[in-house]
Design an enzyme around this catalytic site. Structure first.
Site, PDB file in Angstrom:
ATOM      1  N   ASP A  45       0.843  -1.199   0.000  1.00  0.00           N
ATOM      2  CA  ASP A  45       0.000   0.000   0.000  1.00  0.00           C
ATOM      3  C   ASP A  45       0.881   1.252   0.000  1.00  0.00           C
ATOM      4  OD1 ASP A  45       0.924  -0.142   2.590  1.00  0.00           O
ATOM      5  OD2 ASP A  45      -1.049   0.030   3.541  1.00  0.00           O
ATOM      6  N   SER A  46       2.204   1.055   0.005  1.00  0.00           N
ATOM      7  CA  SER A  46       3.127   2.177  -0.216  1.00  0.00           C
ATOM      8  C   SER A  46       2.875   2.810  -1.579  1.00  0.00           C
ATOM      9  CB  SER A  46       4.581   1.708  -0.106  1.00  0.00           C
ATOM     10  OG  SER A  46       4.830   0.616  -0.963  1.00  0.00           O
ATOM     11  N   ASP A  84      -0.930  -6.111  -0.277  1.00  0.00           N
ATOM     12  CA  ASP A  84      -1.314  -5.513   1.007  1.00  0.00           C
ATOM     13  C   ASP A  84      -2.817  -5.300   1.099  1.00  0.00           C
ATOM     14  OD1 ASP A  84       0.931  -5.204   2.556  1.00  0.00           O
ATOM     15  OD2 ASP A  84       1.324  -3.136   1.945  1.00  0.00           O
ATOM     16  N   LYS A 114      -1.001  -9.500   2.896  1.00  0.00           N
ATOM     17  CA  LYS A 114      -0.269  -9.026   4.083  1.00  0.00           C
ATOM     18  C   LYS A 114      -1.107  -7.960   4.767  1.00  0.00           C
ATOM     19  CE  LYS A 114       3.526  -6.101   3.710  1.00  0.00           C
ATOM     20  NZ  LYS A 114       3.063  -4.901   4.417  1.00  0.00           N
ATOM     21  N   GLU A 116      -1.135  -5.479   8.693  1.00  0.00           N
ATOM     22  CA  GLU A 116      -0.320  -5.036   9.822  1.00  0.00           C
ATOM     23  C   GLU A 116      -0.967  -5.380  11.159  1.00  0.00           C
ATOM     24  OE1 GLU A 116       0.336  -0.854   9.249  1.00  0.00           O
ATOM     25  OE2 GLU A 116       1.251  -1.138   7.286  1.00  0.00           O
ATOM     26  N   GLU A 183       9.581  -4.167  10.162  1.00  0.00           N
ATOM     27  CA  GLU A 183       9.966  -2.859   9.612  1.00  0.00           C
ATOM     28  C   GLU A 183      10.558  -1.970  10.699  1.00  0.00           C
ATOM     29  OE1 GLU A 183       7.096  -1.029   7.037  1.00  0.00           O
ATOM     30  OE2 GLU A 183       8.210   0.844   6.933  1.00  0.00           O
TER      31      GLU A 183
HETATM   32  O1  KIV Z   1       3.668  -1.113   1.564  1.00  0.00           O
HETATM   33  C1  KIV Z   1       4.841  -1.513   1.510  1.00  0.00           C
HETATM   34  O2  KIV Z   1       5.583  -1.256   0.546  1.00  0.00           O
HETATM   35  C2  KIV Z   1       5.352  -2.303   2.629  1.00  0.00           C
HETATM   36  C3  KIV Z   1       6.830  -2.497   2.720  1.00  0.00           C
HETATM   37  C4  KIV Z   1       7.479  -1.230   3.087  1.00  0.00           C
HETATM   38  C5  KIV Z   1       7.183  -3.602   3.619  1.00  0.00           C
HETATM   39  O3  KIV Z   1       4.596  -2.742   3.446  1.00  0.00           O
END
Ligand code: KIV
Length: 266
Positions: A45-46, A84, A114, A116, A183
């Site tokens: 989600d980055s 994510d 994934k 959090e 992280e």
């Molecule tokens: O969203 C993302 O790119 C991430 C990484 C920084 C691990 O979760």
């Protein structure tokens, strides 16, 4: 070229082979990183920061994620693709987490999801795994909880920090997680967690003791002017692209492009 599957990760941990993960959001980067041998492509989600320009990850929606996940899964031949779950699409209940994960698999083609959080997300993790979807955890600095954590802060410092993180990690492992991202966790804690867990850990700013590493590709490739201190810049792609674009602009304006090799004379 053998497709990377979920069971390969524990095998890699067992033989001490490091796992290389990179973010990817589109077909161009997915193809390049897949061919470069990345074991895992993470559609993180980055993309809220790096692609959509939203300035944070919290604003990303599931509908926004899916086309990017589809682009990467449709391109990667070998790499395992993790997607994510964005903020707000899993925290409410295990049912919400399952429904959102199913969309990432069904519409995006993701191999795994994934999200959090530790103990507080263990019920969600278990429900997702029970639904037949591989789950990767994410502990330490968790960008979606940035407001709770008081900004971008290194995690794992202070008395009891290791024990608390270990309890989170074990809860996720027990729930069926196949992998754990750590992280911005201080190196001794990340290394101890890695030794204490059966599942592989993937570090980002967590030192060399984890079972693998992940970086946001734009940080790794030097796409922007700045990368976080823990991200090594392996190239200056942003500068190279800028030079190419400037040459193009000046050749178009000066009439040097297109030259005879680049148009159809009849
Ligand atoms: O969203 C993302 O790119 C991430 C990484 C920084 C691990 O979760």
């Amino acid at each position: 070229m053998k497709k990377v599957r979920i069971h390969h990760f524990r095998e890699m941990k067992a033989r001490g082979e490091k796992i290389a993960m990179l973010t990817a959001y589109d077909i161009a980067t997915a193809r390049i990183f897949d061919e470069a041998g990345a074991d895992v492509l993470l559609v993180g989600d980055s993309l809220g920061d790096n692609i959509l320009g939203q300035g944070n990850t919290a604003a990303v929606t599931l509908d926004q994620m899916i086309p990017f996940v589809r682009a990467v899964t449709g391109t990667a031949q070998r790499a395992f693709v993790i997607a994510d779950l964005p903020f707000g699409t899993y925290e409410v209940s295990p049912e919400q987490a399952v429904a959102s994960s199913i969309r990432l698999v069904k519409e995006g083609g993701a191999n795994a999801v994934k999200f959090e959080g530790g103990r507080r997300m263990a019920r969600q993790a278990e429900a997702v795994v029970d639904a037949g979807i591989p789950f990767c955890g994410h502990l330490g600095f968790t960008p979606q909880s940035e407001n709770m954590l008081g900004g971008h802060r290194v995690q794992g410092r202070g008395e009891g920090a290791y024990e608390s993180m270990l309890a989170d990690a074990l809860a996720l492992q027990e729930a069926g997680a196949f992998m754990l991202v750590l992280e911005m966790v201080v190196e001794p804690v990340a290394t101890r967690l890695t030794k204490a867990l059966d599942i592989p850990t993937i570090g980002i700013g967590a030192g060399p003791g984890t079972d693998g590493q992940v970086l946001v590709w734009l940080d790794m490739a030097g796409m922007g002017d700045w990368s976080p201190s823990f991200a090594k810049r392996y190239a200056e792609i942003g500068k190279a692209l800028g030079t190419a674009a400037s040459s193009y602009v000046s050749e178009v304006k000066g009439g040097a492009f297109p030259d005879p090799g680049h148009y159809f004379s009849e």
